[in-house]
Design a protein around this motif. Structure first.
Motif, PDB file in Angstrom:
ATOM      1  N   PHE A   1      -8.918   7.062  10.280  1.00 10.96           N
ATOM      2  CA  PHE A   1      -7.740   7.062   9.397  1.00 10.96           C
ATOM      3  C   PHE A   1      -6.770   5.959   9.828  1.00 10.96           C
ATOM      4  O   PHE A   1      -6.333   5.923  10.984  1.00 10.96           O
ATOM      5  N   THR A   2      -6.403   5.069   8.880  1.00  9.28           N
ATOM      6  CA  THR A   2      -5.455   3.992   9.218  1.00  9.28           C
ATOM      7  C   THR A   2      -4.194   4.005   8.348  1.00  9.28           C
ATOM      8  O   THR A   2      -3.178   3.441   8.721  1.00  9.28           O
ATOM      9  N   GLY A   3      -4.284   4.597   7.156  1.00  9.94           N
ATOM     10  CA  GLY A   3      -3.118   4.592   6.279  1.00  9.94           C
ATOM     11  C   GLY A   3      -3.403   5.363   5.008  1.00  9.94           C
ATOM     12  O   GLY A   3      -4.514   5.837   4.792  1.00  9.94           O
ATOM     13  N   TYR A   4      -2.368   5.478   4.162  1.00  9.02           N
ATOM     14  CA  TYR A   4      -2.562   6.244   2.919  1.00  9.02           C
ATOM     15  C   TYR A   4      -1.567   5.841   1.851  1.00  9.02           C
ATOM     16  O   TYR A   4      -0.475   5.363   2.142  1.00  9.02           O
ATOM     17  N   LEU A   5      -2.015   6.046   0.617  1.00  8.19           N
ATOM     18  CA  LEU A   5      -1.132   5.902  -0.532  1.00  8.19           C
ATOM     19  C   LEU A   5      -0.647   7.318  -0.840  1.00  8.19           C
ATOM     20  O   LEU A   5      -1.458   8.173  -1.214  1.00  8.19           O
ATOM     21  N   PRO A   6       0.647   7.613  -0.698  1.00  5.75           N
ATOM     22  CA  PRO A   6       1.086   8.993  -0.961  1.00  5.75           C
ATOM     23  C   PRO A   6       1.231   9.301  -2.449  1.00  5.75           C
ATOM     24  O   PRO A   6       1.158  10.448  -2.857  1.00  5.75           O
ATOM     25  N   GLY A   7       1.441   8.258  -3.263  1.00  2.00           N
ATOM     26  CA  GLY A   7       1.707   8.496  -4.695  1.00  2.00           C
ATOM     27  C   GLY A   7       1.039   7.472  -5.580  1.00  2.00           C
ATOM     28  O   GLY A   7       1.696   6.818  -6.389  1.00  2.00           O
ATOM     29  N   GLY A   8      -0.259   7.328  -5.452  1.00  2.87           N
ATOM     30  CA  GLY A   8      -0.998   6.404  -6.314  1.00  2.87           C
ATOM     31  C   GLY A   8      -0.628   4.958  -6.075  1.00  2.87           C
ATOM     32  O   GLY A   8      -0.077   4.602  -5.026  1.00  2.87           O
TER      33      GLY A   8
ATOM     34  N   GLY B   1      10.482   3.366   1.711  1.00  2.00           N
ATOM     35  CA  GLY B   1      10.143   2.529   0.561  1.00  2.00           C
ATOM     36  C   GLY B   1       8.980   3.096  -0.239  1.00  2.00           C
ATOM     37  O   GLY B   1       8.339   2.376  -1.001  1.00  2.00           O
ATOM     38  N   CYS B   2       8.681   4.385  -0.058  1.00  2.00           N
ATOM     39  CA  CYS B   2       7.531   5.000  -0.742  1.00  2.00           C
ATOM     40  C   CYS B   2       7.985   6.235  -1.513  1.00  2.00           C
ATOM     41  O   CYS B   2       9.122   6.678  -1.383  1.00  2.00           O
ATOM     42  N   PHE B   3       7.116   6.782  -2.332  1.00  2.00           N
ATOM     43  CA  PHE B   3       7.409   8.068  -2.976  1.00  2.00           C
ATOM     44  C   PHE B   3       6.112   8.810  -3.299  1.00  2.00           C
ATOM     45  O   PHE B   3       5.038   8.206  -3.370  1.00  2.00           O
ATOM     46  N   VAL B   4       6.265  10.128  -3.474  1.00  2.00           N
ATOM     47  CA  VAL B   4       5.071  10.962  -3.672  1.00  2.00           C
ATOM     48  C   VAL B   4       4.594  10.919  -5.131  1.00  2.00           C
ATOM     49  O   VAL B   4       3.415  11.140  -5.411  1.00  2.00           O
ATOM     50  N   GLY B   5       5.499  10.641  -6.071  1.00  2.00           N
ATOM     51  CA  GLY B   5       5.131  10.471  -7.483  1.00  2.00           C
ATOM     52  C   GLY B   5       4.282  11.607  -8.011  1.00  2.00           C
ATOM     53  O   GLY B   5       4.691  12.769  -7.962  1.00  2.00           O
ATOM     54  N   SER B   6       3.087  11.288  -8.484  1.00  2.00           N
ATOM     55  CA  SER B   6       2.213  12.317  -9.058  1.00  2.00           C
ATOM     56  C   SER B   6       1.259  12.888  -8.006  1.00  2.00           C
ATOM     57  O   SER B   6       0.246  13.499  -8.353  1.00  2.00           O
ATOM     58  N   SER B   7       1.581  12.690  -6.727  1.00  2.00           N
ATOM     59  CA  SER B   7       0.788  13.250  -5.620  1.00  2.00           C
ATOM     60  C   SER B   7      -0.671  12.794  -5.642  1.00  2.00           C
ATOM     61  O   SER B   7      -1.588  13.601  -5.469  1.00  2.00           O
ATOM     62  N   ALA B   8      -0.866  11.520  -5.885  1.00  2.00           N
ATOM     63  CA  ALA B   8      -2.208  10.943  -5.822  1.00  2.00           C
ATOM     64  C   ALA B   8      -2.354  10.321  -4.444  1.00  2.00           C
ATOM     65  O   ALA B   8      -1.792   9.265  -4.164  1.00  2.00           O
ATOM     66  N   VAL B   9      -3.081  11.003  -3.567  1.00  2.70           N
ATOM     67  CA  VAL B   9      -3.148  10.590  -2.171  1.00  2.70           C
ATOM     68  C   VAL B   9      -4.489   9.896  -1.914  1.00  2.70           C
ATOM     69  O   VAL B   9      -5.548  10.513  -2.044  1.00  2.70           O
ATOM     70  N   VAL B  10      -4.411   8.621  -1.586  1.00  2.00           N
ATOM     71  CA  VAL B  10      -5.639   7.849  -1.339  1.00  2.00           C
ATOM     72  C   VAL B  10      -5.700   7.523   0.156  1.00  2.00           C
ATOM     73  O   VAL B  10      -4.768   6.935   0.721  1.00  2.00           O
ATOM     74  N   ILE B  11      -6.788   7.928   0.793  1.00  2.00           N
ATOM     75  CA  ILE B  11      -6.909   7.800   2.245  1.00  2.00           C
ATOM     76  C   ILE B  11      -7.656   6.514   2.622  1.00  2.00           C
ATOM     77  O   ILE B  11      -8.790   6.294   2.197  1.00  2.00           O
ATOM     78  N   LEU B  12      -6.999   5.698   3.428  1.00  2.00           N
ATOM     79  CA  LEU B  12      -7.590   4.425   3.858  1.00  2.00           C
ATOM     80  C   LEU B  12      -8.171   4.569   5.269  1.00  2.00           C
ATOM     81  O   LEU B  12      -7.728   5.426   6.047  1.00  2.00           O
TER      82      LEU B  12
END
Ligand SMILES: Cc1cc2nc3c(=O)[nH]c(=O)nc-3n(C[C@H](O)[C@H](O)[C@H](O)COP(=O)(O)O)c2cc1C
Ligand code: SF4
Length: 548
Positions: A422-429, A453-464
C-alpha cells in the motif's frame, strides 16, 4: 466528450439541408405518437442511434424538422454527447458492434491498455474497440462493455469467448423485485397520515444524513428549502454516477431498486412534488431494464398516484452528473452547467423548484424513515464505499462514515492484493485528490480531508500500490478531466488542456502548476474545473520525490 469544443468534426450541412422524405418517414415511425417536446430530444437521439447504430445527416435533419427545431440546434445537442455517432455524408459508419474498454483509473492500473490492444487485434476491423471513461465497473477491472449501448449477444457469435463472457456478466442481475420487497411501509405510513412531514424531516435531520452524491449537503436542509416554496415542484434523481472509481449507485439500483424508489416517493410526498425524473447513466442499460419494469409495477399498484415517474437516459457525458448540467440535459440540451443563482431549489427543471438528490441518498432516506434516525446514527452513519484498485476483494462495502482507509482495506476488502504494498489512495474518486499511505489512518468523512486538499466526495476509494507510477495515475486523472470539460469556461477548458500538456511533457513545474491550479479553482463555473487539478496538487504535496 464532444462539446462546444473546437476539436469537433466539421459538419457543414446543419442549416438548410434538404429534407429526405424516406428519412422523415423513418423518424416518424420511430417516434410514433411520442411527445415532440424539447425534453424528449435526447431520448429520440437514442432511439435513432439504437435503431441504426449511428445518426446520419438525413436522420438528423428529419428529426429537426419533425420536432420543429433548427438543424443546428439538434446537431449541437447530438454532437455534445459521446454516445451518439453523428455521421456526415460520405463518412464511414461505425461498425455494427462496439466494445468499450474502460480507461478509468482502476482499469488502467489493472491492464486496460493491454486488454484494448489485444481485443483490437483479436476482433479485427469489423468491431470497434473504443477506449472510454470509467464505466462504473471498477470492482471487475479491467472492465469492458459490449454493444453500442446494450449487450448484443446475437452479434457476438463470431467474436472471442472472453468478450462473450464479459457480455453475459453484465446482463440483468438478481435483485429484490416489487413482490419480494419488504418495504413501502414507511411510505404508506406517510400517505395514511401515521407520519407527518415534520416527523419525516425531523428523523432525517436527527440522523445527520448528508448527500452522498459528492457534496455532502445535509438532506433535510435541502428538503426544507423546497417545502418552503409554494410553486409546483419536481424531483431529479441523480443516477449519473460518472465519477471514476464510483459504482455504489449501480449497487443500490442493481440489488434493491425499490429502496431508491421508495426514498424518492417519500421525498416527493414531503416536499409536495408532482414529478420524479430519474437521470440514469447510459452505461447501465441493465438497470434501465430493471427500473422500467419495477416502476410499472409500483404504478400498477397505485403507489405513485399523483407523482409521475420519468426515466431518462444520459448519453456519456460526465459533466451531466453536476446538478445544473443534469437539469440542462433533462431539458434536452447540451449538458452545460448553469451559473448560480438561481439555485435549482428555486428555479430548476423547466424553471420549477427542483430537489436534486443522489441515488444512494434516497436509498438511505428509505432506510432511515423505516428504521429510525437513532438506528442510523448509532450505526455510525453507514453508507456505501466503492473500493477498487489493488485489494484482494474490491467491491461495494457498507461501512460507517469516518472509517479510515487502513480499516477499509483490512476489515472490508480482504487486505492488499498479493505482491502489492500500500502506497496511497484516492479517497473520493478522480476529483477527491490523492493521499499517501502515511495518512491511511485519517477518518474519511465530509470535512475531515479538506485540510489536506482532498475530500471524500462519493466515497470512491481507489487503492494504489508500489506497482503504480504516481505520474501515470495523475496523467490518467487529468486527461479524464480534459476530455470531460464541457468547454464552457476558459479557466477549465484551457487549464485542463495546459495541465495535461505539461504533465505529458514531463515538465512538472511546481510554481506554474500551482498558479494554474489556483486560477482554475477560483474561476471555473462548476466543480469539474475546480477539482481538475486536485490529483496533480496532491502529487506535488505528498509524492514530491516520485514526480520530480
Ligand atoms: C462534475 C461533477 C459531477 C458530478 N457527478 C455526480 C454524479 O454522477 N452523481 C451524483 O449524485 N452527484 C454528482 N455530482 C454532485 C451533484 O452536483 C449534486 O451535488 C448531487 O447530485 C446532489 O445530491 P445529494 O445532495 O443527494 O448528494 C457531481 C458534481 C460535479 C461537480
Ligand atoms: S468548469 Fe469546466 S465543466 Fe464546469 S462549466 Fe466550466 S468548462 Fe464546463
Amino acid at each position: 466528450m464532444m462539446a462546444l469544443k473546437n476539436n469537433r468534426p466539421h459538419f457543414p450541412h446543419t442549416k438548410g439541408r434538404q429534407l429526405d422524405p424516406k428519412a422523415l418517414d423513418e423518424i416518424q415511425q420511430l417516434l410514433g405518437s411520442g411527445s415532440r417536446k424539447r425534453d424528449m430530444l435526447i431520448e429520440y437521439l437514442h432511439l435513432i442511434q439504437d435503431a441504426y447504430g449511428h445518426i446520419s445527416a438525413s436522420h438528423l435533419a428529419a428529426l429537426a424538422s419533425d420536432m420543429k427545431f433548427s438543424q443546428a440546434e439538434v446537431y449541437e445537442v447530438a454532437s455534445f454527447y459521446a454516445h451518439f455517432d453523428v455521421v456526415k455524408e460520405g463518412d464511414t459508419r461505425p461498425p455494427a458492434l462496439t466494445v468499450r474498454v474502460c480507461e478509468g483509473i482502476s482499469c488502467e492500473m489493472n491492464g486496460a491498455r493491454e486488454l484494448a490492444s489485444s481485443l483490437k487485434e483479436a476482433l479485427g476491423d469489423g468491431v470497434r474497440v473504443q477506449p472510454v471513461p470509467c464505466i462504473g465497473a471498477c470492482d471487475t477491472a479491467p472492465a469492458v462493455a459490449v454493444g453500442q449501448n446494450r449487450i448484443g449477444l446475437a452479434s457476438l457469435e463470431n467474436i472471442s469467448q472472453a468478450v462473450v463472457d464479459e457480455a453475459i456478466r453484465t446482463t440483468l442481475p438478481a435483485y429484490i423485485d416489487f413482490s419480494s420487497y419488504d418495504g413501502y411501509v414507511a411510505y404508506k405510513e406517510c400517505l395514511s397520515g401515521q407520519k407527518s412531514r415534520e416527523n419525516v424531516l425531523g428523523e432525517i435531520e436527527t440522523s445527520g444524513l448528508r448527500g452522498l452524491g459528492g457534496a455532502g449537503f445535509p438532506v433535510s436542509r435541502k428538503w426544507r428549502f423546497l417545502l418552503a416554496n409554494s410553486r409546483p415542484k419536481i424531483i431529479a434523481v441523480n443516477a449519473d454516477e460518472g465519477e471514476p472509481g464510483t459504482f455504489k449507485d449501480r449497487h443500490c439500483l442493481e440489488t434493491n431498486p425499490h429502496k431508491v424508489l421508495e426514498g424518492a416517493l417519500i421525498a416527493a410526498w414531503v416536499i409536495e412534488a408532482g414529478a420524479i425524473y430519474i437521470y440514469l447513466r447510459d452505461e447501465y442499460p441493465h438497470i434501465r431494464a430493471i427500473l422500467e419494469e419495477e416502476i410499472a409495477k409500483i404504478e400498477q399498484a397505485g403507489l405513485s398516484e399523483g407523482v409521475k415517474i420519468h426515466l431518462r437516459r444520459g448519453a456519456g457525458a460526465y459533466v451531466c452528473g453536476e446538478e445544473t448540467a443534469l437539469l440542462e440535459s433533462l431539458e434536452g440540451n447540451r449538458g452545460l452547467p448553469r451559473n448560480r443563482p438561481p439555485f435549482p431549489a428555486n428555479e430548476g427543471l423547466f424553471g420549477l423548484p427542483t430537489l436534486i438528490n443522489n441515488v444512494e441518498s434516497l436509498y438511505f432516506v428509505a432506510e432511515i424513515v423505516t428504521r429510525g434516525a437513532e438506528w442510523y446514527s448509532q450505526a455510525g452513519r453507514p453508507h456505501f464505499y466503492s473500493v477498487s484498485g489493488h485489494v484482494r476483494e474490491p467491491g461495494v462495502k457498507l461501512a460507517p462514515a469516518g472509517i479510515s482507509v487502513n480499516e477499509l482495506i483490512e476489515k472490508h476488502a480482504g487486505g492488499m492484493t498479493d505482491g502489492h504494498t500500500f502506497t496511497g489512495y484516492l479517497p473520493g474518486g478522480a476529483s477527491g485528490g490523492i493521499l499517501p499511505a502515511s495518512k491511511g489512518g485519517l477518518a474519511m468523512d465530509f470535512g475531515t480531508l479538506e485540510e489536506y486538499g482532498c475530500f471524500v466526495g462519493s466515497s470512491a476509494v481507489v487503492i494504489l500500490s508500489d506497482k503504480d507510477d504516481i505520474r501515470d495515475v495523475v496523467k490518467n486523472l487529468t486527461a479524464f478531466f480534459k476530455e470531460e470539460s464541457c468547454g464552457q469556461c476558459t479557466p477549465c477548458r484551457a487549464g485542463c488542456e495546459k495541465l495535461s500538456l505539461m504533465l505529458e511533457s514531463g515538465d512538472w513545474d511546481d510554481d506554474l502548476i500551482r498558479g494554474l491550479s489556483d486560477a482554475m479553482r477560483e474561476a471555473s463555473i462548476c466543480g469539474l474545473g475546480q477539482a481538475a487539478s486536485n490529483p496533480v496538487i496532491s502529487a506535488l504535496n505528498f509524492f514530491r520525490g516520485e514526480v520530480s
